[in-house]
Design a protein around this motif. Structure first.
Motif, PDB file in Angstrom:
ATOM      1  N   PRO A   1       0.824  -1.218   0.000  1.00 30.68           N
ATOM      2  CA  PRO A   1       0.000   0.000   0.000  1.00 30.68           C
ATOM      3  C   PRO A   1       0.854   1.262   0.000  1.00 30.68           C
ATOM      4  CG  PRO A   1       0.171  -0.844   2.230  1.00 30.68           C
ATOM      5  CD  PRO A   1       0.884  -1.842   1.343  1.00 30.68           C
ATOM      6  N   PRO A   2       0.276   2.398  -0.373  1.00 27.77           N
ATOM      7  CA  PRO A   2       1.017   3.662  -0.335  1.00 27.77           C
ATOM      8  C   PRO A   2       1.417   4.068   1.077  1.00 27.77           C
ATOM      9  CG  PRO A   2      -0.927   3.857  -1.725  1.00 27.77           C
ATOM     10  CD  PRO A   2      -1.047   2.564  -0.989  1.00 27.77           C
ATOM     11  N   ILE A   3       0.614   3.688   2.064  1.00 21.65           N
ATOM     12  CA  ILE A   3       0.862   4.108   3.442  1.00 21.65           C
ATOM     13  C   ILE A   3       1.442   2.945   4.241  1.00 21.65           C
ATOM     14  CG2 ILE A   3      -0.181   5.040   5.538  1.00 21.65           C
ATOM     15  CD1 ILE A   3      -2.426   6.139   3.782  1.00 21.65           C
ATOM     16  N   THR A   4       2.605   3.161   4.840  1.00 24.70           N
ATOM     17  CA  THR A   4       3.214   2.139   5.685  1.00 24.70           C
ATOM     18  C   THR A   4       2.395   1.955   6.952  1.00 24.70           C
ATOM     19  OG1 THR A   4       5.381   2.810   4.871  1.00 24.70           O
ATOM     20  CG2 THR A   4       5.339   1.478   6.856  1.00 24.70           C
ATOM     21  N   TYR A   5       2.308   0.744   7.443  1.00 20.35           N
ATOM     22  CA  TYR A   5       1.602   0.500   8.694  1.00 20.35           C
ATOM     23  C   TYR A   5       2.376  -0.497   9.529  1.00 20.35           C
ATOM     24  CZ  TYR A   5      -0.041  -3.877   6.530  1.00 20.35           C
ATOM     25  OH  TYR A   5      -0.113  -5.107   5.922  1.00 20.35           O
ATOM     26  N   SER A   6       2.194  -0.445  10.824  1.00 17.67           N
ATOM     27  CA  SER A   6       2.876  -1.390  11.709  1.00 17.67           C
ATOM     28  C   SER A   6       2.342  -2.792  11.437  1.00 17.67           C
ATOM     29  CB  SER A   6       2.650  -1.012  13.172  1.00 17.67           C
ATOM     30  OG  SER A   6       1.274  -1.069  13.503  1.00 17.67           O
ATOM     31  N   GLY A   7       3.238  -3.752  11.425  1.00 14.85           N
ATOM     32  CA  GLY A   7       2.817  -5.121  11.166  1.00 14.85           C
ATOM     33  C   GLY A   7       2.888  -5.514   9.710  1.00 14.85           C
ATOM     34  N   MET A   8       3.389  -4.624   8.845  1.00 11.29           N
ATOM     35  CA  MET A   8       3.426  -4.940   7.419  1.00 11.29           C
ATOM     36  C   MET A   8       4.366  -6.116   7.134  1.00 11.29           C
ATOM     37  SD  MET A   8       3.847  -2.379   4.166  1.00 11.29           S
ATOM     38  CE  MET A   8       5.607  -2.092   4.260  1.00 11.29           C
ATOM     39  N   TYR A   9       5.533  -6.120   7.778  1.00 12.68           N
ATOM     40  CA  TYR A   9       6.467  -7.244   7.592  1.00 12.68           C
ATOM     41  C   TYR A   9       5.812  -8.560   8.001  1.00 12.68           C
ATOM     42  CZ  TYR A   9      10.232 -10.500   8.688  1.00 12.68           C
ATOM     43  OH  TYR A   9      11.007 -11.626   8.768  1.00 12.68           O
TER      44      TYR A   9
ATOM     45  N   ASN B   1       5.515   5.822  -9.198  1.00  8.26           N
ATOM     46  CA  ASN B   1       5.163   6.097  -7.806  1.00  8.26           C
ATOM     47  C   ASN B   1       6.021   5.322  -6.813  1.00  8.26           C
ATOM     48  OD1 ASN B   1       2.619   7.773  -8.162  1.00  8.26           O
ATOM     49  ND2 ASN B   1       2.178   5.993  -9.412  1.00  8.26           N
ATOM     50  N   THR B   2       6.876   4.444  -7.303  1.00  6.42           N
ATOM     51  CA  THR B   2       7.757   3.688  -6.418  1.00  6.42           C
ATOM     52  C   THR B   2       8.846   4.628  -5.938  1.00  6.42           C
ATOM     53  OG1 THR B   2       7.372   1.768  -7.843  1.00  6.42           O
ATOM     54  CG2 THR B   2       9.140   1.589  -6.217  1.00  6.42           C
ATOM     55  N   ALA B   3       8.892   4.916  -4.637  1.00  7.82           N
ATOM     56  CA  ALA B   3       9.814   5.943  -4.159  1.00  7.82           C
ATOM     57  C   ALA B   3      10.417   5.574  -2.817  1.00  7.82           C
ATOM     58  CB  ALA B   3       9.081   7.291  -4.040  1.00  7.82           C
ATOM     59  N   GLY B   4      11.660   5.999  -2.611  1.00  7.06           N
ATOM     60  CA  GLY B   4      12.326   5.823  -1.325  1.00  7.06           C
ATOM     61  C   GLY B   4      12.802   4.407  -1.088  1.00  7.06           C
TER      62      GLY B   4
ATOM     63  N   GLY C   1       5.483   4.419  -1.690  1.00  8.25           N
ATOM     64  CA  GLY C   1       6.648   5.213  -1.337  1.00  8.25           C
ATOM     65  C   GLY C   1       7.062   4.747   0.043  1.00  8.25           C
ATOM     66  N   SER C   2       7.691   5.599   0.816  1.00  8.42           N
ATOM     67  CA  SER C   2       8.083   5.136   2.140  1.00  8.42           C
ATOM     68  C   SER C   2       8.201   6.283   3.114  1.00  8.42           C
ATOM     69  CB  SER C   2       9.424   4.396   2.085  1.00  8.42           C
ATOM     70  OG  SER C   2      10.474   5.300   1.787  1.00  8.42           O
ATOM     71  N   SER C   3       8.056   5.935   4.361  1.00  8.85           N
ATOM     72  CA  SER C   3       8.387   6.828   5.466  1.00  8.85           C
ATOM     73  C   SER C   3       9.522   6.144   6.212  1.00  8.85           C
ATOM     74  CB  SER C   3       7.177   7.000   6.386  1.00  8.85           C
ATOM     75  OG  SER C   3       6.842   5.752   6.966  1.00  8.85           O
ATOM     76  N   GLY C   4       9.939   6.747   7.313  1.00  9.49           N
ATOM     77  CA  GLY C   4      11.009   6.127   8.079  1.00  9.49           C
ATOM     78  C   GLY C   4      10.627   4.771   8.632  1.00  9.49           C
ATOM     79  N   ALA C   5       9.318   4.470   8.644  1.00  5.64           N
ATOM     80  CA  ALA C   5       8.857   3.213   9.229  1.00  5.64           C
ATOM     81  C   ALA C   5       8.809   2.071   8.218  1.00  5.64           C
ATOM     82  CB  ALA C   5       7.462   3.419   9.842  1.00  5.64           C
ATOM     83  N   TRP C   6       9.105   2.353   6.946  1.00 12.30           N
ATOM     84  CA  TRP C   6       9.037   1.280   5.951  1.00 12.30           C
ATOM     85  C   TRP C   6      10.098   0.236   6.268  1.00 12.30           C
ATOM     86  CZ3 TRP C   6      10.562  -1.498   1.518  1.00 12.30           C
ATOM     87  CH2 TRP C   6       9.509  -1.947   0.708  1.00 12.30           C
ATOM     88  N   PRO C   7       9.719  -1.059   6.419  1.00 14.34           N
ATOM     89  CA  PRO C   7      10.653  -2.075   6.934  1.00 14.34           C
ATOM     90  C   PRO C   7      11.624  -2.591   5.873  1.00 14.34           C
ATOM     91  CG  PRO C   7       8.524  -3.081   6.517  1.00 14.34           C
ATOM     92  CD  PRO C   7       8.363  -1.606   6.217  1.00 14.34           C
ATOM     93  N   LEU C   8      12.491  -1.725   5.384  1.00 14.28           N
ATOM     94  CA  LEU C   8      13.397  -2.073   4.287  1.00 14.28           C
ATOM     95  C   LEU C   8      14.281  -3.272   4.612  1.00 14.28           C
ATOM     96  CD1 LEU C   8      14.837  -1.573   1.585  1.00 14.28           C
ATOM     97  CD2 LEU C   8      16.271   0.111   2.779  1.00 14.28           C
ATOM     98  N   GLN C   9      15.052  -3.184   5.684  1.00 16.31           N
ATOM     99  CA  GLN C   9      16.002  -4.249   5.965  1.00 16.31           C
ATOM    100  C   GLN C   9      15.292  -5.540   6.363  1.00 16.31           C
ATOM    101  OE1 GLN C   9      19.766  -3.488   7.795  1.00 16.31           O
ATOM    102  NE2 GLN C   9      19.540  -1.270   7.646  1.00 16.31           N
TER     103      GLN C   9
END
Length: 421
Positions: A237-245, A326-329, A272-280
């Motif tokens: 989704p466009p908006i990161t949420y807790s529990g996505m991983y 729209n893929t960003a960050g 896109g992403s905010s600081g909460a996006w679980p990249l690693q």
């Protein structure tokens, strides 16, 4: 030099953008220095101190300061001269915003003291608006693209759906110079209405009226098994949420129940992403080893090495990643890293290259500058902040080109998985 192209950016149509809030400033707070607590500065001296502090922050920290084509000395001389000629507080703030506009896209965002306080005290867990998540599309006619709608929101109830485009707001066309700030014309208090001229792909343009409401930010993965295959599909989704991983892991478990998962499609086209996006955390599912490094203009680096953790064959399943404008960050970093490591095939459109980390710098007058201070490069030295991530298979179909049950990018992904077999 980082390109100044207009890229698709996603925001909530109802999100509360930064606005000046003069009522937060008392007369004492507006005073410039003085009293028994320190030296008194004239308005011009105070503006000069703020301007020079900003310039120093840019020189020391802006990631592309030494590589951009901006003529820094000439720019500094021009604006220092305007301060000497005399500016009001309002004119000074407008000047700093003008400087930001002259720099490469996203290099700096300036906030007055009032805007900073307003931003720091906003409650973004709820907001008033229609509940649509959008991207700005400058071509060929400037318009807004609906990336997603919040379930149960006024937007959904009015019939707005992902892939729809908005061309007019209350009868007035969307202008190129507005960019994503066009959101200001759609947001508003709950109970008020806004009229939108909307076009669904493959249908005539229509006009709808939406009554704004009070909403909560939300997002959720869309997951399903591709019919007739043993391929899993996950739309982020466009908006990161807790529990996505955790939801990604649960999806892998579901896809693998009583069958062998033959392929996985990760759709990052609207995220896109905010600081909460679980990249690693997400990278640990699909990769093991060094993926690159973050760096700044002082040539300091922070290597990123992933210790892989297999979850339901996630380390070996054939992987396709869908990308777009729209893929960003962080999602860009993930896609590029897995592509460079020969772990995933990327399909879709070139991404914008919006991968810079932004840091806040506080200025003497209480205002704040948000400056891009770090970027990411791959192990081979590729710095895709300048170019964006390029797909292995280019499919020129944007989000607003997708018809129900007719998605050429997804179709290409399914075909690519079948070829891998």
């Amino acid at each position: 030099m980082k390109k100044r192209n207009l890229v698709l950016t996603f925001v909530l149509l109802a999100s509360l953008l930064l606005t000046a809030c003069a009522s937060l400033l008392s007369q004492a707070e507006k005073a410039v220095g003085g009293g028994d607590y320190g030296p008194t500065y004239s308005l011009q001296e105070h503006q000069t101190r703020t301007f020079e502090a900003l310039w120093s922050d840019l020189k020391d920290n802006y990631i592309y300061y030494n590589t951009t084509s901006v003529k820094w000395d000439a720019l500094h001389e021009t604006y220092a001269g305007r301060i000497k000629a005399g500016l009001t507080d309002k004119e000074f703030a407008a000047m700093l915003n003008e400087i930001a506009a002259k720099l490469p896209e996203g290099a700096m965002v300036y906030e007055t003291r009032a805007e900073r306080i307003n931003a720091d005290t906003q409650d973004f867990s709820s907001y008033e608006g229609i509940g649509a998540i959008i991207g700005f599309q400058p071509q060929t006619v400037p318009h807004v693209v609906i990336l997603d709608v919040i379930k149960g929101s006024p937007a959904e109830q009015a019939g707005l759906r992902p892939h729809d485009s908005i061309f007019k707001i209350d009868g007035n066309p969307i202008l190129l110079e507005e960019g994503i700030t066009v959101v200001n014309r759609v947001r508003g208090p709950a109970g008020s209405t806004v009229t939108l001229d909307v076009k669904t792909p493959g249908t005539p343009e229509r006009s709808i009226q939406v009554t704004r409401g009070k909403l909560s930010s939300s997002g959720k993965l869309v997951t399903y098994q591709i019919p007739g295959t043993q391929y899993g599909y996950i739309l982020f989704p466009p908006i990161t949420y807790s529990g996505m991983y955790d939801d990604v892991v649960k999806s892998l478990q579901t896809f693998s129940t009583n069958q062998k998962l033959d392929g996985l499609i990760l759709d990052l086209r609207i995220t896109g992403s905010s600081g909460a996006w679980p990249l690693q955390e997400l990278l640990t599912l699909f990769y093991n080893g060094r993926v690159g490094e973050f760096y700044n203009n002082a040539k300091q680096t922070q290597p990123v090495t992933i210790k892989g953790k297999d979850q339901y064959s996630s380390q070996i399943v054939p992987l396709i990643i869908l990308i777009g404008k729209n893929t960003a960050g962080s999602p860009e970093v993930m896609a590029a890293s897995l592509q460079a490591g020969n772990r995933a095939t990327l399909i879709g459109e070139n991404t914008p290259g919006s991968i810079e980390t932004t840091s806040a710098f506080y200025l003497p007058d209480g205002s704040r500058a948000l400056i891009q201070t770090a970027s990411f490069r791959l192990p081979n030295g590729t710095e895709f902040g300048n170019t964006g991530v390029k797909p292995n298979i280019a499919i020129p179909a944007s989000w607003d080109d997708v018809l129900p049950n007719a998605d050429p990018v997804l179709d290409a992904a399914i075909s690519a998985l079948k070829e891998k077999k």
